[in-house]
Design a protein around this motif. Structure first.
Motif, PDB file in Angstrom:
ATOM      1  N   ILE A   1      -3.245  -5.692  -0.121  1.00  0.00           N
ATOM      2  CA  ILE A   1      -3.556  -4.582  -1.009  1.00  0.00           C
ATOM      3  C   ILE A   1      -4.826  -4.933  -1.775  1.00  0.00           C
ATOM      4  CG2 ILE A   1      -2.596  -3.053  -2.756  1.00  0.00           C
ATOM      5  CD1 ILE A   1      -0.788  -3.325  -0.470  1.00  0.00           C
ATOM      6  N   THR A   2      -5.860  -4.144  -1.647  1.00  0.00           N
ATOM      7  CA  THR A   2      -7.062  -4.354  -2.463  1.00  0.00           C
ATOM      8  C   THR A   2      -7.408  -3.014  -3.101  1.00  0.00           C
ATOM      9  OG1 THR A   2      -8.488  -3.767  -0.638  1.00  0.00           O
ATOM     10  CG2 THR A   2      -7.925  -6.070  -0.857  1.00  0.00           C
ATOM     11  N   PRO A   3      -6.658  -2.658  -4.146  1.00  0.00           N
ATOM     12  CA  PRO A   3      -6.722  -1.299  -4.660  1.00  0.00           C
ATOM     13  C   PRO A   3      -8.086  -0.914  -5.233  1.00  0.00           C
ATOM     14  CG  PRO A   3      -4.766  -2.433  -5.412  1.00  0.00           C
ATOM     15  CD  PRO A   3      -5.692  -3.453  -4.845  1.00  0.00           C
TER      16      PRO A   3
ATOM     17  N   GLU B   1      -2.334  -7.243 -11.938  1.00  0.00           N
ATOM     18  CA  GLU B   1      -2.139  -5.798 -11.982  1.00  0.00           C
ATOM     19  C   GLU B   1      -1.939  -5.263 -10.566  1.00  0.00           C
ATOM     20  OE1 GLU B   1      -5.295  -3.852 -14.017  1.00  0.00           O
ATOM     21  OE2 GLU B   1      -4.323  -1.886 -13.988  1.00  0.00           O
ATOM     22  N   ASP B   2      -2.788  -5.730  -9.630  1.00  0.00           N
ATOM     23  CA  ASP B   2      -2.663  -5.273  -8.244  1.00  0.00           C
ATOM     24  C   ASP B   2      -1.373  -5.786  -7.618  1.00  0.00           C
ATOM     25  OD1 ASP B   2      -5.042  -4.028  -8.581  1.00  0.00           O
ATOM     26  OD2 ASP B   2      -6.236  -5.515  -7.494  1.00  0.00           O
ATOM     27  N   VAL B   3      -0.973  -6.994  -8.006  1.00  0.00           N
ATOM     28  CA  VAL B   3       0.288  -7.538  -7.490  1.00  0.00           C
ATOM     29  C   VAL B   3       1.444  -6.637  -7.922  1.00  0.00           C
ATOM     30  CG1 VAL B   3       1.902  -9.461  -7.612  1.00  0.00           C
ATOM     31  CG2 VAL B   3      -0.554  -9.912  -7.470  1.00  0.00           C
ATOM     32  N   ALA B   4       1.468  -6.306  -9.210  1.00  0.00           N
ATOM     33  CA  ALA B   4       2.559  -5.470  -9.728  1.00  0.00           C
ATOM     34  C   ALA B   4       2.547  -4.110  -9.027  1.00  0.00           C
ATOM     35  CB  ALA B   4       2.402  -5.283 -11.227  1.00  0.00           C
ATOM     36  N   TYR B   5       1.335  -3.577  -8.818  1.00  0.00           N
ATOM     37  CA  TYR B   5       1.234  -2.286  -8.131  1.00  0.00           C
ATOM     38  C   TYR B   5       1.871  -2.371  -6.748  1.00  0.00           C
ATOM     39  CZ  TYR B   5      -0.705   1.531  -5.428  1.00  0.00           C
ATOM     40  OH  TYR B   5      -0.834   2.610  -4.599  1.00  0.00           O
ATOM     41  N   ALA B   6       1.557  -3.424  -6.005  1.00  0.00           N
ATOM     42  CA  ALA B   6       2.087  -3.576  -4.646  1.00  0.00           C
ATOM     43  C   ALA B   6       3.620  -3.654  -4.666  1.00  0.00           C
ATOM     44  CB  ALA B   6       1.511  -4.821  -4.003  1.00  0.00           C
TER      45      ALA B   6
ATOM     46  N   VAL C   1       1.145 -10.038   2.353  1.00  0.00           N
ATOM     47  CA  VAL C   1       0.782 -11.332   1.792  1.00  0.00           C
ATOM     48  C   VAL C   1      -0.151 -11.058   0.622  1.00  0.00           C
ATOM     49  CG1 VAL C   1       1.032 -12.652   3.892  1.00  0.00           C
ATOM     50  CG2 VAL C   1      -1.136 -11.543   3.398  1.00  0.00           C
ATOM     51  N   ILE C   2      -0.027 -11.856  -0.408  1.00  0.00           N
ATOM     52  CA  ILE C   2      -0.836 -11.669  -1.603  1.00  0.00           C
ATOM     53  C   ILE C   2      -1.857 -12.790  -1.699  1.00  0.00           C
ATOM     54  CG2 ILE C   2      -0.778 -11.670  -4.115  1.00  0.00           C
ATOM     55  CD1 ILE C   2       1.964 -10.334  -3.910  1.00  0.00           C
ATOM     56  N   PRO C   3      -3.164 -12.444  -1.717  1.00  0.00           N
ATOM     57  CA  PRO C   3      -4.192 -13.471  -1.898  1.00  0.00           C
ATOM     58  C   PRO C   3      -4.027 -14.116  -3.271  1.00  0.00           C
ATOM     59  CG  PRO C   3      -5.163 -11.320  -1.359  1.00  0.00           C
ATOM     60  CD  PRO C   3      -3.724 -11.095  -1.668  1.00  0.00           C
TER      61      PRO C   3
ATOM     62  N   VAL D   1       2.375 -15.908  -1.224  1.00  0.00           N
ATOM     63  CA  VAL D   1       1.003 -15.966  -1.724  1.00  0.00           C
ATOM     64  C   VAL D   1       0.226 -16.962  -0.873  1.00  0.00           C
ATOM     65  CG1 VAL D   1      -0.452 -16.435  -3.723  1.00  0.00           C
ATOM     66  CG2 VAL D   1       1.832 -15.480  -4.042  1.00  0.00           C
ATOM     67  N   VAL D   2      -0.979 -16.561  -0.437  1.00  0.00           N
ATOM     68  CA  VAL D   2      -1.752 -17.422   0.454  1.00  0.00           C
ATOM     69  C   VAL D   2      -3.118 -17.750  -0.140  1.00  0.00           C
ATOM     70  CG1 VAL D   2      -0.647 -16.516   2.528  1.00  0.00           C
ATOM     71  CG2 VAL D   2      -2.731 -15.432   1.656  1.00  0.00           C
ATOM     72  N   ASP D   3      -3.673 -18.895   0.253  1.00  0.00           N
ATOM     73  CA  ASP D   3      -5.008 -19.287  -0.213  1.00  0.00           C
ATOM     74  C   ASP D   3      -6.079 -18.699   0.707  1.00  0.00           C
ATOM     75  OD1 ASP D   3      -5.076 -20.732   2.097  1.00  0.00           O
ATOM     76  OD2 ASP D   3      -4.720 -22.675   1.138  1.00  0.00           O
ATOM     77  N   GLU D   4      -7.331 -19.089   0.483  1.00  0.00           N
ATOM     78  CA  GLU D   4      -8.439 -18.516   1.245  1.00  0.00           C
ATOM     79  C   GLU D   4      -8.232 -18.701   2.750  1.00  0.00           C
ATOM     80  OE1 GLU D   4      -8.605 -20.702  -1.217  1.00  0.00           O
ATOM     81  OE2 GLU D   4      -8.827 -19.051  -2.638  1.00  0.00           O
ATOM     82  N   GLU D   5      -7.610 -19.835   3.135  1.00  0.00           N
ATOM     83  CA  GLU D   5      -7.395 -20.087   4.570  1.00  0.00           C
ATOM     84  C   GLU D   5      -6.128 -19.415   5.076  1.00  0.00           C
ATOM     85  OE1 GLU D   5      -8.255 -22.712   2.449  1.00  0.00           O
ATOM     86  OE2 GLU D   5     -10.319 -22.270   3.063  1.00  0.00           O
TER      87      GLU D   5
END
Lengths: 465, 465
Positions: B5-7, A235-240, A227-229, A251-255
């Motif tokens: 992922i938190t690179p 950049e981190d999304v593309a890396y994943a 899941v992507i915060p 994609v998820v929110d804080e909750e």
């Protein structure tokens, strides 16, 4: 209709391979002729088969005057997707100049995430201009996305997605999809959510298709997924996506509630952007594009050259300390750039490897020490080899053994330092949360220039005079 | 299970953010402890949640000895996917050292295209070793793919695909998929073929799902799609996917018959590779990786430094022509590196933009002239600005107005030439079908060094003595 891409033709023109490449010069010339002739139907006929990305390329490659004429003739036929394919600066110009009716008809063609991608780079005034051209509903969606930080997952994601509860059967899902008439333009998975709207799994369409209707989604859903915060950097999304070969991710929110989905095609564009950014920064170029004006480009490049001037002057100051030595032995002036230039190159080699390794997370705290040790050893080894070579050159050229020795020692020292600087500077910048690609280059060459001249001239002063 | 992922943690260690990143140092340390303790079950337990790409990263980041110990302890539990995630050189080492039983069990986990990707970089002897470990059927498929040229679509494509005739209904297709038990691991479209096996359209799974069972595929298939010739270079394939936002594309042989399919995740990897290659080549680094030995790395970088040495010596030869002038005015030796270094930087800026624009096909025959003109103008403008700055520096520093003038004129000349060289050299190389990223750097810096020193010292000889 089938197109075959044969990009060799990009530099083709008349002699271009089988000319099948959508955008050979022939095609562009034909388009420009139709524009000159003011023949709208011909223009539309020529543009129709082209992908919006190709049309964007046409607009980028023709001159400003030609562009204006083309857009004028194209009028409200203008395809909105072209806007999202254009490079940012040209896009901004266009949005300023396009008549309101063209704009609004153009925007109707776009998905919400494309509109976001389109307005986020605009100045306030242009943003409002675009937003006003949107229908109320779309405007709300776009404005919500704009709430998220720039270059974040929230900006990248599309809000249109398909979800289902785990207790549904494959049949339920398929029936739902058939009845639902406002489906996203492109989707690969059904996200399984719990009553709190938190994603608990996903079912690839290929698995959905190949399972009997009475299968419970819970039994075929993939529970091991990322899941992507919503605030994660693109950049981190593309890396994943690249690291884990993901095709789409919720994609998820804080909750932890599902707010959208990011698909691999978005990630691919970001990955391309980020790699290009590293390349540009490492070589002292900002975020410019071929369509920028001479003045914009000059302004863009000025700061990088300015920094280089300072480091160059610094090197000169070092040299000036040895004026007397140079006056005594002018051969030193002839040879000194060699040591500095070799150091600069060796440093850049290490730096390039380091910056990429940091970007791809192959260089981490776990192996940093080993990599540093390796770079120092490599610098030392190449230093020794080139010390011998350049030493011989020095002796043969100026017939002074001592001069050869000085050259060799300076070479060893500088390549050793180059290796250290090339790896330590980017690592340090990363720890300081500064993009290593941005500043490393200037630092490294400063070090190698200063050390190069100082080592060579200093040794010469001691050993030759 | 969900991973975030938190690179940032890549350089984290104990103080690392929420430590959720699969591969923070803590995780690696734990793994190494289990290896030291020889605790296989613990090791397997620690590796189980990790993606094969992460396990590959672990193997790349630990030392050779640690790697050996880990693999020994892991034994036949070894996950084959890790092989395809490893960087080439390390992968080759592993394949040499892995026991036969581990190899064959590892290969069972892989898709045919992964095996191809895995063996193609191996030497003959290792290749046979891998092929022998395959079952007959798989071996045939792999050997067929290896018939295609390296870095071609044929190597990239997967042969497992889903096709259907146009006269089928959605229901037929779904029933077929449900009955077919040897489906590709991942697919997004059904390719529609005619009786001659030539692709005539494709149906995205999302469209298939959302259409009633009795719909004819012919009515929902997308007839506007790209077919990729099996011999097309992977670079062009990646370009097409990126340019046209394709998700998957059918690959056809010379007779236009469907032979396989390439999906966006393959293209994404290639795109990443190609961008990285441009970066490396532009900065004088070959295809090396962090796991290479000191000796390999030294050997890898030697040729680039060798070329640079030659160009540096060339510059020295130019300088040596003005020994008398330098002897007379030692200030020239102090200042001459500035002009050369500024030219080198300006040239690299233009070169970087040009090489990327050529790679992305934004620079074509259609706009080449305009871009060249722009670069020359930019060089001239920045030349004028920095001529004034450096001129003033020269005057203030050495109190000679004439020296300032010489500096300024040389600066203008060199930045102008830098702009020309930076754009003309890569364009010329492209026309000669040579990768501009490979050779341009050396050429451009040679030009700027030679011109820089010659212009400055030559003008000085004429105007100051």
């Amino acid at each position: 209709m089938q197109d075959q891409i044969t990009p060799d033709d990009a530099f083709g023109g008349p002699d271009a391979g089988d000319g099948a490449y959508a955008l050979d010069t022939v095609a562009i010339d034909a388009i420009l002729e139709s524009v000159e002739a003011g023949d709208q139907s011909r223009l539309i006929e020529l543009l129709a088969p082209l992908h919006s990305a190709d049309i964007a390329d046409v607009l980028e490659q023709i001159s400003g005057a030609e562009r204006e004429a083309l857009l004028g003739l194209w009028g409200t036929e203008f395809d909105g997707d072209v806007l999202s394919e254009l490079d940012e600066n040209l896009r901004a110009d266009l949005i300023e100049t396009l008549p309101a009716d063209v704009m609004s008809s153009a925007l109707k063609d776009l998905e919400s995430d494309d509109v976001v991608d389109l307005v986020e780079d605009l100045e306030q005034l242009q943003q409002t201009r675009v937003l006003d051209a949107l229908e109320q509903a779309d405007r709300v969606v776009v404005e919500q996305s704009l709430q998220y930080p720039e270059e974040s997952a929230g900006r990248l994601m599309q809000r249109e997605l398909v979800m289902a509860p785990a207790h549904w059967t494959v049949g339920d899902a398929i029936d739902h999809l058939r009845s639902e008439n406002d489906l996203p333009y492109r989707f690969y998975v059904v996200v399984i959510v719990d009553p709190k709207m938190q994603p608990i799994g996903k079912v690839a369409l290929s698995d959905l298709m190949s399972s009997p209707r009475d299968t419970m989604l819970a039994t075929i859903m993939d529970e091991h997924f990322h899941v992507i915060p919503v605030t994660q950097t693109q950049e981190d999304v593309a890396y994943a996506f690249n690291q884990y070969h993901m095709v789409s991710a919720p994609v998820v929110d804080e909750e932890g509630r599902l707010v959208g989905v990011i698909t691999i095609d978005d990630a691919m564009l970001v990955l391309d952007e980020e790699a290009e950014e590293d390349l540009r920064l490492l070589n002292g170029v900002g975020d410019e594009s071929l369509t920028d004006s001479v003045l914009d480009t000059t302004r863009q490049r000025f700061p990088w050259l300015g920094v280089n001037l300072i480091t160059a002057v610094l090197a000169s100051v070092v040299i000036s300390q040895f004026s007397d030595t140079i006056e005594a032995i002018v051969a030193l002036a002839v040879l000194m750039p060699i040591v500095a230039s070799m150091g600069g190159n060796a440093g850049t080699q290490t730096l390039t490897v380091a910056v990429r390794a940091l970007a791809t997370k192959d260089l981490t705290a776990s192996n940093a020490m080993r990599v540093i040790r390796r770079e120092v050893m490599v610098g030392l080894l190449n230093g020794l080899v080139f010390a011998v070579i350049i030493g011989v050159v020095g002796v043969v050229w100026f017939g002074s053994a001592m001069l050869g020795v000085v050259l060799g020692l300076a070479m060893i020292a500088n390549l050793l330092i180059a290796g250290m600087a090339g790896i330590l500077i980017p690592i340090t910048l990363t720890k300081l949360k500064i993009d290593p690609a941005l500043a490393s280059g200037a630092f490294v060459t400063t070090v190698t220039d200063v050390v190069g001249f100082f080592a060579f001239l200093g040794l010469a002063a001691v050993m030759l005079t």
